[in-house]
Scaffold this motif. Structure first.
Motif, PDB file in Angstrom:
ATOM      1  N   GLY A  72      41.124  20.674   4.740  1.00  0.00           N
ATOM      2  CA  GLY A  72      41.730  21.747   4.967  1.00  0.00           C
ATOM      3  C   GLY A  72      41.902  21.448   6.907  1.00  0.00           C
ATOM      4  O   GLY A  72      42.988  23.055   7.390  1.00  0.00           O
ATOM      5  N   SER A  73      40.823  21.559   7.485  1.00  0.00           N
ATOM      6  CA  SER A  73      40.819  21.446   9.150  1.00  0.00           C
ATOM      7  C   SER A  73      42.126  20.936   9.545  1.00  0.00           C
ATOM      8  O   SER A  73      42.876  21.300  10.437  1.00  0.00           O
ATOM      9  N   GLU A  74      42.256  19.501   9.158  1.00  0.00           N
ATOM     10  CA  GLU A  74      43.405  18.288   9.303  1.00  0.00           C
ATOM     11  C   GLU A  74      44.432  19.400   9.403  1.00  0.00           C
ATOM     12  O   GLU A  74      44.965  18.722   9.801  1.00  0.00           O
ATOM     13  N   GLY A  75      45.004  19.320   7.724  1.00  0.00           N
ATOM     14  CA  GLY A  75      46.302  19.174   7.218  1.00  0.00           C
ATOM     15  C   GLY A  75      46.530  21.169   6.401  1.00  0.00           C
ATOM     16  O   GLY A  75      47.601  21.166   5.829  1.00  0.00           O
ATOM     17  N   GLY A  76      45.368  21.903   5.958  1.00  0.00           N
ATOM     18  CA  GLY A  76      46.012  23.026   4.955  1.00  0.00           C
ATOM     19  C   GLY A  76      46.333  22.820   4.680  1.00  0.00           C
ATOM     20  O   GLY A  76      45.296  21.752   4.138  1.00  0.00           O
ATOM     21  N   TYR A  77      46.305  24.082   3.687  1.00  0.00           N
ATOM     22  CA  TYR A  77      46.225  23.949   2.201  1.00  0.00           C
ATOM     23  C   TYR A  77      46.991  22.521   1.052  1.00  0.00           C
ATOM     24  O   TYR A  77      46.112  22.353   0.961  1.00  0.00           O
ATOM     25  N   ASP A  78      48.077  22.082   1.989  1.00  0.00           N
ATOM     26  CA  ASP A  78      49.034  21.940   1.484  1.00  0.00           C
ATOM     27  C   ASP A  78      48.320  19.482   1.829  1.00  0.00           C
ATOM     28  O   ASP A  78      48.365  19.168   0.525  1.00  0.00           O
ATOM     29  N   LEU A 127      38.350  25.361  -6.259  1.00  0.00           N
ATOM     30  CA  LEU A 127      37.502  24.329  -4.407  1.00  0.00           C
ATOM     31  C   LEU A 127      37.403  25.065  -3.923  1.00  0.00           C
ATOM     32  O   LEU A 127      35.865  25.388  -2.731  1.00  0.00           O
ATOM     33  N   LEU A 128      38.313  25.783  -3.221  1.00  0.00           N
ATOM     34  CA  LEU A 128      38.372  26.131  -1.750  1.00  0.00           C
ATOM     35  C   LEU A 128      38.409  27.915  -1.580  1.00  0.00           C
ATOM     36  O   LEU A 128      37.882  27.712  -0.823  1.00  0.00           O
ATOM     37  N   VAL A 129      38.474  28.785  -3.042  1.00  0.00           N
ATOM     38  CA  VAL A 129      37.519  29.882  -3.134  1.00  0.00           C
ATOM     39  C   VAL A 129      35.883  29.747  -2.506  1.00  0.00           C
ATOM     40  O   VAL A 129      35.348  30.312  -1.597  1.00  0.00           O
ATOM     41  N   SER A 130      35.942  28.946  -3.589  1.00  0.00           N
ATOM     42  CA  SER A 130      34.194  28.020  -3.116  1.00  0.00           C
ATOM     43  C   SER A 130      33.883  27.679  -1.841  1.00  0.00           C
ATOM     44  O   SER A 130      32.933  28.160  -1.194  1.00  0.00           O
ATOM     45  N   ASP A 167      40.393  27.816  13.853  1.00  0.00           N
ATOM     46  CA  ASP A 167      41.081  26.805  12.765  1.00  0.00           C
ATOM     47  C   ASP A 167      41.631  26.735  12.197  1.00  0.00           C
ATOM     48  O   ASP A 167      41.526  28.171  10.697  1.00  0.00           O
ATOM     49  N   PRO A 168      42.796  27.300  12.479  1.00  0.00           N
ATOM     50  CA  PRO A 168      44.336  28.496  11.927  1.00  0.00           C
ATOM     51  C   PRO A 168      44.690  27.301  10.215  1.00  0.00           C
ATOM     52  O   PRO A 168      44.587  27.964   9.772  1.00  0.00           O
ATOM     53  N   ASN A 169      44.478  26.181  10.618  1.00  0.00           N
ATOM     54  CA  ASN A 169      44.849  25.407   9.231  1.00  0.00           C
ATOM     55  C   ASN A 169      43.600  25.672   8.333  1.00  0.00           C
ATOM     56  O   ASN A 169      43.959  25.577   6.276  1.00  0.00           O
ATOM     57  N   LEU A 171      41.935  27.880   3.416  1.00  0.00           N
ATOM     58  CA  LEU A 171      40.939  29.254   2.477  1.00  0.00           C
ATOM     59  C   LEU A 171      41.756  30.355   1.684  1.00  0.00           C
ATOM     60  O   LEU A 171      41.252  31.083   1.357  1.00  0.00           O
ATOM     61  N   VAL A 172      42.438  31.343   2.757  1.00  0.00           N
ATOM     62  CA  VAL A 172      43.384  32.397   2.436  1.00  0.00           C
ATOM     63  C   VAL A 172      44.032  32.404   1.405  1.00  0.00           C
ATOM     64  O   VAL A 172      44.585  33.292   0.514  1.00  0.00           O
ATOM     65  N   ARG A 173      44.879  31.440   1.618  1.00  0.00           N
ATOM     66  CA  ARG A 173      46.037  30.780   1.060  1.00  0.00           C
ATOM     67  C   ARG A 173      45.153  30.548  -1.031  1.00  0.00           C
ATOM     68  O   ARG A 173      45.891  31.713  -1.969  1.00  0.00           O
ATOM     69  N   ALA A 174      44.069  30.129  -0.648  1.00  0.00           N
ATOM     70  CA  ALA A 174      43.118  30.212  -1.764  1.00  0.00           C
ATOM     71  C   ALA A 174      43.273  31.250  -3.064  1.00  0.00           C
ATOM     72  O   ALA A 174      43.379  31.176  -3.728  1.00  0.00           O
ATOM     73  N   VAL A 175      42.859  31.932  -2.565  1.00  0.00           N
ATOM     74  CA  VAL A 175      42.254  33.265  -2.377  1.00  0.00           C
ATOM     75  C   VAL A 175      43.683  34.105  -3.027  1.00  0.00           C
ATOM     76  O   VAL A 175      43.729  34.521  -3.826  1.00  0.00           O
ATOM     77  N   MET A 176      44.410  34.000  -2.426  1.00  0.00           N
ATOM     78  CA  MET A 176      45.980  35.228  -2.383  1.00  0.00           C
ATOM     79  C   MET A 176      46.297  34.289  -3.815  1.00  0.00           C
ATOM     80  O   MET A 176      46.786  35.465  -4.617  1.00  0.00           O
ATOM     81  N   PHE A 177      46.012  32.969  -4.098  1.00  0.00           N
ATOM     82  CA  PHE A 177      46.843  32.245  -5.310  1.00  0.00           C
ATOM     83  C   PHE A 177      45.925  32.967  -6.832  1.00  0.00           C
ATOM     84  O   PHE A 177      46.351  31.888  -7.815  1.00  0.00           O
TER      85      PHE A 177
END
Length: 216
Positions: free
Chosen positions: A50-56, A84-87, A127-129, A134-140
């Protein structure tokens, strides 16, 4: 009864359906060191990607390869990327450094809350990526990730309540509601920052306004 917080947001957002997978490994049941270590490696791999390339960039096969576990094993621990990301977000919240007892004694409840939220905000904004992932995972998150979202909500609310009350016994219903509202404002502010609709400094200014209005 769950306190209000991030879960209030997720119910109104679109869901991501997951394929049928084996039942997850309950983190509370990870009583063997090898299981706990494996789970930590998986979370470490997800955070690194996630840090390297974000959600995708957080693809389950890539997580399995980086953590050194079989793909089927990964799905036993985390049945979906969202879970996984929400955890991972729950673990990041656990890592927020709290003020020492000595420092807490010299601060007002509002000051203590703001100190913690400032630290959490700065960690995310460094670390915006990863923050975006993490935020997108919670949103989804949909109903399949209810347990994981509840962990995020409970951890954040618990920190805020602790800062609000110190060691002064059980929180009142109002304390719980206020903590949930503050957590929700923090989360929405992070979304606005990630989308470029607000400046980093504005996030902290908005939080200070809300916290000082609600916590006396």
């Amino acid at each position: 009864m769950s306190a209000p917080g991030f879960g209030l947001i997720t119910g109104t957002l679109r869901s991501m359906a997951s394929p049928a997978v084996p039942p997850p490994v309950d983190s509370d049941g990870l009583d063997r060191p090898a299981q706990r270590a494996r789970r930590e490696r998986i979370l470490d791999a997800a955070v690194a990607l996630g840090s390297e390339g974000g959600y995708d960039a957080v693809q389950m096969r890539a997580v399995a390869e980086r953590s050194g576990v079989a793909l089927g094993t990964l799905y036993r621990y985390f049945p979906s990327k969202v879970q996984l990301l929400v955890s991972a977000m729950a673990r990041e919240i656990d890592g927020i450094r709290l003020p020492s007892a000595e420092r807490m004694a010299g601060l007002t409840p509002a000051d203590r809350i703001l100190a913690v939220l400032s630290r959490a905000t700065k960690v995310f904004q460094r670390d915006p990526n990863l923050a975006g992932a993490l935020v997108r995972a919670v949103m989804f998150a949909d109903a399949s990730a209810t347990a994981e979202v509840d962990q995020v909500t409970q951890r954040m609310n618990s920190i805020i309540i602790r800062m609000m009350r110190g060691e002064d016994g059980d929180p009142s219903p109002r304390d719980i509601a206020v903590a949930g509202l503050i957590a929700k404002v923090w989360f929405v502010s992070e979304i606005q920052w990630l989308s470029g609709r607000t400046k980093a400094r504005q996030v902290l200014d908005d939080l200070e306004l809300v916290v000082r209005e609600l916590v006396h």
